[in-house]
Motif scaffolding. Sequence first.
Motif, PDB file in Angstrom:
ATOM      1  N   VAL A 128       0.967  -1.108   0.149  1.00  0.00           N
ATOM      2  CA  VAL A 128      -0.055  -0.025   0.189  1.00  0.00           C
ATOM      3  C   VAL A 128       0.923   1.134   0.003  1.00  0.00           C
ATOM      4  CG1 VAL A 128      -0.090  -0.260   2.588  1.00  0.00           C
ATOM      5  CG2 VAL A 128      -1.798   1.336   1.217  1.00  0.00           C
ATOM      6  N   ALA A 129       0.543   2.289  -0.683  1.00  0.00           N
ATOM      7  CA  ALA A 129       1.138   3.544  -0.812  1.00  0.00           C
ATOM      8  C   ALA A 129       0.195   4.359  -0.007  1.00  0.00           C
ATOM      9  CB  ALA A 129       1.224   4.049  -2.277  1.00  0.00           C
ATOM     10  N   SER A 130       0.679   4.798   1.122  1.00  0.00           N
ATOM     11  CA  SER A 130      -0.184   5.597   1.930  1.00  0.00           C
ATOM     12  C   SER A 130       0.796   6.102   3.208  1.00  0.00           C
ATOM     13  CB  SER A 130      -1.134   4.907   2.592  1.00  0.00           C
ATOM     14  OG  SER A 130      -1.902   5.560   3.683  1.00  0.00           O
ATOM     15  N   SER A 131       0.510   7.251   3.670  1.00  0.00           N
ATOM     16  CA  SER A 131       1.142   7.906   4.685  1.00  0.00           C
ATOM     17  C   SER A 131       0.178   8.337   5.850  1.00  0.00           C
ATOM     18  CB  SER A 131       1.869   9.260   4.414  1.00  0.00           C
ATOM     19  OG  SER A 131       2.920   8.845   3.776  1.00  0.00           O
ATOM     20  N   GLU A 179       7.844   8.652  -5.744  1.00  0.00           N
ATOM     21  CA  GLU A 179       8.306   7.157  -5.877  1.00  0.00           C
ATOM     22  C   GLU A 179       7.377   5.903  -5.481  1.00  0.00           C
ATOM     23  OE1 GLU A 179      10.878   6.553  -7.789  1.00  0.00           O
ATOM     24  OE2 GLU A 179      11.276   8.800  -8.204  1.00  0.00           O
ATOM     25  N   ARG A 180       6.262   6.536  -4.786  1.00  0.00           N
ATOM     26  CA  ARG A 180       5.588   5.406  -3.962  1.00  0.00           C
ATOM     27  C   ARG A 180       4.866   4.393  -5.054  1.00  0.00           C
ATOM     28  NH1 ARG A 180       2.162   8.378   0.434  1.00  0.00           N
ATOM     29  NH2 ARG A 180       1.922  10.069  -1.051  1.00  0.00           N
ATOM     30  N   TRP A 181       4.282   5.016  -6.005  1.00  0.00           N
ATOM     31  CA  TRP A 181       3.413   4.146  -6.906  1.00  0.00           C
ATOM     32  C   TRP A 181       4.376   3.489  -7.815  1.00  0.00           C
ATOM     33  CZ3 TRP A 181       2.075   8.791  -4.773  1.00  0.00           C
ATOM     34  CH2 TRP A 181       0.841   8.803  -3.856  1.00  0.00           C
ATOM     35  N   PRO A 182       5.354   3.745  -8.412  1.00  0.00           N
ATOM     36  CA  PRO A 182       6.118   3.123  -9.168  1.00  0.00           C
ATOM     37  C   PRO A 182       6.866   1.997  -8.304  1.00  0.00           C
ATOM     38  CG  PRO A 182       6.674   5.393  -9.704  1.00  0.00           C
ATOM     39  CD  PRO A 182       5.926   5.236  -8.463  1.00  0.00           C
ATOM     40  N   THR A 184       5.257   0.677  -5.753  1.00  0.00           N
ATOM     41  CA  THR A 184       4.321  -0.421  -5.589  1.00  0.00           C
ATOM     42  C   THR A 184       4.021  -1.430  -6.618  1.00  0.00           C
ATOM     43  OG1 THR A 184       2.825   1.304  -4.180  1.00  0.00           O
ATOM     44  CG2 THR A 184       1.695  -0.325  -4.978  1.00  0.00           C
ATOM     45  N   GLU A 185       3.923  -0.612  -7.959  1.00  0.00           N
ATOM     46  CA  GLU A 185       3.937  -1.372  -9.098  1.00  0.00           C
ATOM     47  C   GLU A 185       4.955  -2.602  -9.168  1.00  0.00           C
ATOM     48  OE1 GLU A 185       1.832  -2.323 -12.622  1.00  0.00           O
ATOM     49  OE2 GLU A 185       1.837  -0.086 -12.215  1.00  0.00           O
ATOM     50  N   ARG A 186       6.222  -2.191  -8.673  1.00  0.00           N
ATOM     51  CA  ARG A 186       7.276  -3.099  -8.920  1.00  0.00           C
ATOM     52  C   ARG A 186       7.122  -4.075  -7.670  1.00  0.00           C
ATOM     53  NH1 ARG A 186      12.756  -2.025 -10.696  1.00  0.00           N
ATOM     54  NH2 ARG A 186      13.900  -4.086 -10.882  1.00  0.00           N
ATOM     55  N   ILE A 187       6.797  -4.008  -6.696  1.00  0.00           N
ATOM     56  CA  ILE A 187       6.560  -4.883  -5.675  1.00  0.00           C
ATOM     57  C   ILE A 187       5.517  -5.892  -6.053  1.00  0.00           C
ATOM     58  CG2 ILE A 187       5.786  -5.387  -3.267  1.00  0.00           C
ATOM     59  CD1 ILE A 187       7.403  -2.606  -2.576  1.00  0.00           C
ATOM     60  N   VAL A 188       4.152  -5.320  -6.551  1.00  0.00           N
ATOM     61  CA  VAL A 188       3.345  -6.133  -7.113  1.00  0.00           C
ATOM     62  C   VAL A 188       3.900  -7.309  -8.218  1.00  0.00           C
ATOM     63  CG1 VAL A 188       1.286  -6.313  -8.656  1.00  0.00           C
ATOM     64  CG2 VAL A 188       1.492  -4.650  -6.931  1.00  0.00           C
ATOM     65  N   GLU A 190       7.039  -8.186  -8.773  1.00  0.00           N
ATOM     66  CA  GLU A 190       8.290  -9.088  -8.388  1.00  0.00           C
ATOM     67  C   GLU A 190       7.804 -10.052  -7.254  1.00  0.00           C
ATOM     68  OE1 GLU A 190      12.340  -7.740  -8.377  1.00  0.00           O
ATOM     69  OE2 GLU A 190      11.853  -6.497 -10.120  1.00  0.00           O
ATOM     70  N   PHE A 191       7.087  -9.559  -6.512  1.00  0.00           N
ATOM     71  CA  PHE A 191       6.654 -10.437  -5.291  1.00  0.00           C
ATOM     72  C   PHE A 191       5.345 -11.138  -5.031  1.00  0.00           C
ATOM     73  CE2 PHE A 191      10.162  -7.551  -3.973  1.00  0.00           C
ATOM     74  CZ  PHE A 191      11.010  -8.362  -3.236  1.00  0.00           C
ATOM     75  N   GLY A 192       4.578 -10.395  -6.204  1.00  0.00           N
ATOM     76  CA  GLY A 192       3.186 -11.079  -6.191  1.00  0.00           C
ATOM     77  C   GLY A 192       2.145 -10.604  -5.265  1.00  0.00           C
ATOM     78  N   TYR A 193       2.613  -9.629  -4.597  1.00  0.00           N
ATOM     79  CA  TYR A 193       1.680  -8.793  -3.494  1.00  0.00           C
ATOM     80  C   TYR A 193       0.466  -8.170  -3.976  1.00  0.00           C
ATOM     81  CZ  TYR A 193       4.817  -9.626   0.535  1.00  0.00           C
ATOM     82  OH  TYR A 193       5.714 -10.056   1.529  1.00  0.00           O
ATOM     83  N   PHE A 194      -0.546  -8.239  -3.381  1.00  0.00           N
ATOM     84  CA  PHE A 194      -1.726  -7.692  -3.955  1.00  0.00           C
ATOM     85  C   PHE A 194      -1.757  -6.155  -3.438  1.00  0.00           C
ATOM     86  CE2 PHE A 194      -6.287  -6.525  -3.898  1.00  0.00           C
ATOM     87  CZ  PHE A 194      -6.724  -7.227  -5.006  1.00  0.00           C
ATOM     88  N   PRO A 195      -2.141  -5.137  -4.422  1.00  0.00           N
ATOM     89  CA  PRO A 195      -2.090  -3.750  -4.235  1.00  0.00           C
ATOM     90  C   PRO A 195      -3.362  -3.383  -3.534  1.00  0.00           C
ATOM     91  CG  PRO A 195      -2.226  -3.887  -6.761  1.00  0.00           C
ATOM     92  CD  PRO A 195      -2.168  -5.495  -5.952  1.00  0.00           C
TER      93      PRO A 195
END
Length: 401
Positions: A128-131, A179-182, A184-188, A190-195
């Motif tokens: 998740v991208a959030s503060s 940089e948060r959203w790019p 997020t996309e990369r983690i989705v 490469e790791f298969g995480y659900f955004p």
Amino acid sequence: MSDTASLAQAQRSLADPDIRYPLWPPLIRGCPRTSSADMSYPVDVEYDYAQVPADFLTRAGSGLDRWSALLPPLLAPSLGEGGTPLVDLGEGVYLKDESRNPTWSHKDRLNRCTVSAALGAGAPGIVVASSGNHGASAAAYAARAGLRCVVLGSAGLPPAVASFLSAYGAVVLPVPAEERWPLTERIVEEFGYFPVSNLTPFHTGSSFGPEGYKTVAYEIVAELGVPGAVFVPTGYGELLFGIGKGFAELRELGLTDRVPRLYSCEPRTGGPLAAAVRQGVPATRVPVGATDAYGIDCPVNSYRGVLALERSGGDPLLVDDAQLKAAQSELAAQGLWCELSAAAGLAGLRAAAPEVEGPVVCVATSSGFKDVGVGGHGLAPVDPAWESVLGRLSAAGIRPA
């Protein structure tokens, strides 16, 4: 974890309701057939409304599980979200206090559904991208479901939010905002995480998440009936859309005879939804100025918000920090402490003062503990000598009996 009695049967494009997709997997980039590089159209969830029980509004139950028939499959365990109080402020105005949710914000309704989507998709974790509220809530529901959670926050995380994230065991990565959203996309990828946050230029997010917000409307009607209007703090517009969809479903089911007018309440320093409505476009991008209402300070809107206003006959409103602080103080004087962003609903009502038939509901989205700077300082000791104490009390306007 087992499926609940969900009547969800498909995902549907909000750009073209005739375009449908299977319920699984949950779409995370909006409608692939209608979206383009220039515009992102969300999808929502469609249900078998013919099977909704006649006692839907009155049947026993608590929290989101009470409304499971009209929610996506609730695979994630509950933390007791929903069932928040509707507080009478007087003169026909009510506050739906979402700070009473488990992590002190409305995001718990959304994240029960988004983490359920992650479980159903077989993801090993979420990102998740959030503060703010969204990150804290996502981390809590991931922990409850036994999933890992990565939170891409900013360097200025409010102290209360940072404490939440640490307590839940999330991996917190403060990075530059852009940089948060790019990442997020990369983690989705490469790791298969659900955004559980957005991956598109104009906010679409998970199809499952906003469905959780419909329960705000169900609870209002079950307790109060259909109000004349609802004022909603608005960032990307997911909460606004979910509430509007909930009211519309109840009318379509014949359980009510109308929907209330919805008013979106955004910071005057930005206001992308107001700009989109003004320009007659589905979504737009605006420059964002300085505001302390960081929770709803968004540069883009989602098409969901435009639809919510159109379908309810409502209007977009803009409020400034002075109006937000006045509304926050008004609520505090009644024993209700909310985040500055969360006071936008009441601020919008006070600023617009529309003529409305019937009661008015203002949604307050989160606790005052979430504001920037809260918890960062203490109070200086006071001289306990009576003369000193008396002087402090007199300065505060407190006089001896």
